[in-house]
Design a protein around this motif. Sequence first.
Motif, PDB file in Angstrom:
ATOM      1  N   HIS A 293      11.352 -26.412  -9.874  1.00  0.00           N
ATOM      2  CA  HIS A 293      11.881 -25.310 -10.727  1.00  0.00           C
ATOM      3  C   HIS A 293      11.671 -23.942 -10.058  1.00  0.00           C
ATOM      4  CE1 HIS A 293      11.923 -22.366 -14.062  1.00  0.00           C
ATOM      5  NE2 HIS A 293      12.586 -23.655 -14.842  1.00  0.00           N
ATOM      6  N   ALA A 294      12.431 -23.358 -10.054  1.00  0.00           N
ATOM      7  CA  ALA A 294      12.675 -21.821  -9.290  1.00  0.00           C
ATOM      8  C   ALA A 294      11.533 -20.968  -9.584  1.00  0.00           C
ATOM      9  CB  ALA A 294      13.982 -21.214  -9.129  1.00  0.00           C
ATOM     10  N   GLY A 295      11.287 -20.925 -10.957  1.00  0.00           N
ATOM     11  CA  GLY A 295      10.391 -19.899 -11.537  1.00  0.00           C
ATOM     12  C   GLY A 295       8.946 -20.468 -11.419  1.00  0.00           C
ATOM     13  N   THR A 296       8.690 -21.501 -11.238  1.00  0.00           N
ATOM     14  CA  THR A 296       7.160 -21.844 -11.577  1.00  0.00           C
ATOM     15  C   THR A 296       6.729 -22.478 -10.319  1.00  0.00           C
ATOM     16  OG1 THR A 296       8.031 -24.360 -12.097  1.00  0.00           O
ATOM     17  CG2 THR A 296       7.704 -22.806 -14.015  1.00  0.00           C
ATOM     18  N   THR A 297       7.283 -22.792  -9.119  1.00  0.00           N
ATOM     19  CA  THR A 297       6.988 -23.462  -7.961  1.00  0.00           C
ATOM     20  C   THR A 297       6.124 -22.342  -7.100  1.00  0.00           C
ATOM     21  OG1 THR A 297       8.194 -25.248  -8.423  1.00  0.00           O
ATOM     22  CG2 THR A 297       7.208 -25.448  -6.618  1.00  0.00           C
TER      23      THR A 297
ATOM     24  N   ILE B 176      21.188 -22.207  -9.702  1.00  0.00           N
ATOM     25  CA  ILE B 176      20.734 -21.029  -9.159  1.00  0.00           C
ATOM     26  C   ILE B 176      19.207 -20.942  -9.280  1.00  0.00           C
ATOM     27  CG2 ILE B 176      20.908 -19.927 -11.637  1.00  0.00           C
ATOM     28  CD1 ILE B 176      21.753 -17.418 -10.030  1.00  0.00           C
ATOM     29  N   ASN B 177      18.729 -21.945 -10.207  1.00  0.00           N
ATOM     30  CA  ASN B 177      17.119 -21.670 -10.616  1.00  0.00           C
ATOM     31  C   ASN B 177      16.539 -23.021 -10.245  1.00  0.00           C
ATOM     32  OD1 ASN B 177      18.797 -22.961 -12.474  1.00  0.00           O
ATOM     33  ND2 ASN B 177      17.639 -22.217 -14.279  1.00  0.00           N
ATOM     34  N   THR B 178      17.101 -23.691  -9.475  1.00  0.00           N
ATOM     35  CA  THR B 178      16.428 -24.919  -8.954  1.00  0.00           C
ATOM     36  C   THR B 178      16.143 -25.070  -7.345  1.00  0.00           C
ATOM     37  OG1 THR B 178      17.367 -26.271 -10.890  1.00  0.00           O
ATOM     38  CG2 THR B 178      16.583 -27.491  -8.917  1.00  0.00           C
ATOM     39  N   ILE B 179      15.272 -25.410  -6.956  1.00  0.00           N
ATOM     40  CA  ILE B 179      15.108 -25.741  -5.438  1.00  0.00           C
ATOM     41  C   ILE B 179      15.521 -26.686  -4.940  1.00  0.00           C
ATOM     42  CG2 ILE B 179      13.406 -25.874  -3.840  1.00  0.00           C
ATOM     43  CD1 ILE B 179      11.250 -24.522  -5.728  1.00  0.00           C
TER      44      ILE B 179
END
Lengths: 399, 399
Positions: free
Chosen positions: B217-221, B266-269
């Motif tokens: 997850h782009a926001g949490t990692t 857009i929001n996933t690594i």
Amino acid sequence: MQRELAGFGVAADGGVCREALTEIDLAARSWLCRLLPAASYEWMVDDAANLIVRRAGTVPGLAPVMTGSHMDTQPMGGWLDGAFGVIAGIEALMALDDAGIHTRRPIEVVAWTNEEGTRFKPGAMGSSAFAEPGRLAGFLQTRDSKGETFETACNAAIERILPSAKRSPLGHPVHAYIEAHIEQGPVLESGQCRLGVVTSIQGVRWYEVEVRGVSAHAGTTPMQLRHDAVLAAAELVVRINEAAAARDDGNLRLTVGRFDVPGSSINTIASHVGFSIDLRHPSDAFLADMEELIKRVIRKQTRCAAEIRTLMQRAPTQFDADVLSIVENAVAATGAPYCSLGSGAFHDAMYVAEVAPAAMLFVPSRNGISHNPMEDTDEADLVLGTRALAAALVTLANQ
Amino acid sequence: MQRELAGFGVAADGGVCREALTEIDLAARSWLCRLLPAASYEWMVDDAANLIVRRAGTVPGLAPVMTGSHMDTQPMGGWLDGAFGVIAGIEALMALDDAGIHTRRPIEVVAWTNEEGTRFKPGAMGSSAFAEPGRLAGFLQTRDSKGETFETACNAAIERILPSAKRSPLGHPVHAYIEAHIEQGPVLESGQCRLGVVTSIQGVRWYEVEVRGVSAHAGTTPMQLRHDAVLAAAELVVRINEAAAARDDGNLRLTVGRFDVPGSSINTIASHVGFSIDLRHPSDAFLADMEELIKRVIRKQTRCAAEIRTLMQRAPTQFDADVLSIVENAVAATGAPYCSLGSGAFHDAMYVAEVAPAAMLFVPSRNGISHNPMEDTDEADLVLGTRALAAALVTLANQ
């Protein structure tokens, strides 16, 4: 029940693909409507196809306490992202029924439409339109990759659910909102916490960077005469990451998730690349500084023409102190180790917080993994989170 | 006549779309067959749908001199790539007729099938199968994006042309082959040369690089816990280009044309990137060194797992010294400024050179542009190239 929901869209690798308002999502919604006894519950569907079930309160006219999350997933997602919050809400209601508990206020469980934003952009359309119904008109016109509008998909979803749910207006007063969710990050696990009280959601800015070069033959064009969009974009991705790393205070999240080369071929120098930037931080001022830094990096590159535009930006969300205190009491009462933390991901709660006192409750994500088939949480922690949620809902619904 | 051929598949932007064995390609072939008087010419079509016209020689039993190129284009191609070499051959024959010149050997003009390789892969099927008929069986099974096999398309083309051409076996002895073509690069123009004697075709190696990270997850990692496949691949693209630039002797061509991020959002690594490398140089030893260098760069990266595999490799082609000397004499006789150069692109001549003494002749490409609707050459240079081709053919055909 959580496992049953995962059956709608389960993939061979154990992941779940249940994109918003697809056939599999609609089937899951129909299944959801059959979980609670029709006699004591009222199912509603609004103009954004949000699906809401209400358990009546004892005092007429009081605004409901609401909980829930979303049922749609990433294209290659996991079984708990969103789904946990919906099922935890349903199980909390069942537990109240079993215990014969009645509350002064109604309690509602909601399944918000299209939180992930992968089929229709932007994400969190359902909760966003619930908080501000004026936003819906714009959403309805957006199209998925096959050209179908959100409006068409919404109408089909509403019609499909109508035998089981009544049509209801979009948005209504909410006394308080709690969203239970998996953390989708490593903080709880690394701190050996089994529950998390979520105090805030970090700010986020999304950008699209367009790089335009000149298409040419890979075999004939000397290196120094090229305007290679792939190379220029790769350099930007590297330099933007380097610049961000130099400023990172440990809370920065910067991700290039999409990198598209339309019409690419192995023996043609690409003329065009589009890539995305997802930028997050708990401080809006920090985000503004980073945006300036990224723009400077882009201005300095000379290989191709490049420009950046903002797709979305959202300031950090601070959750309500009173709801947080009730959530923390409920979490502490389980006796399990817990901590307070900010959310790295955004959630429907971010939008509901615009119109109601809100907070969130996290359970750990194994290895911090989410948006991935490996996404998982110990069943004991799912149960613990559901129990804390039920307790907090009862406290709020008796206010 | 060159303009007339461009009419088959001309697009609004002046470009030409005439992919191999499409309806428009078949119509162009039928038109071609009507350009020469049936009484004095023999048209033939072989099992690869190569279309060949023969002007008889005066001495029976001698192997023909051959010229030609291809009539198929890129999906968004120009009017001269391939087409010039076919029409120049036809015009050379007409000029011999007009001048009443007879040659000892027959002269053949060929339109090779599917040089571009965009509808059916790989490219240069027609010339490749002519040089080695055993290759045809594999080609016949390949399918275009609509699922049609090359075999079906070939058979339809052969049937369509049969009233105008007789069926002939695939491959026959060729005394010498000359292919006239546009340069598709900037060398002649920048050297103010109006003609080019093509001494060689550079070697080419195609690779696929697979980068495997971990989706998250782009926001949490947190940044330092990521295995970001887009960032790792972008770093590889930059470092491979930097390493290549440090070794470039001016003749290296290195291109990353494809860069695919399957299931990106857009929001996933991203967990997976595949990118291509097109590597070309006139020296096979240099290519081998570069391959080692690229492999070292890939081994040294630690962000993700990465591996490289070879998709195709072809050693440089050195054209025949005797044919080259005849082409150079013919070019010099025009009085126009010319130079010798290697070809950056590959051509049908690369395959014909496997079985016959061969060489090529280039006319300039305006601004070095090809595979693009802007592809163009001054008409005076097209005429000059045709004249030199005719002279060289006569010399060879009188041997």
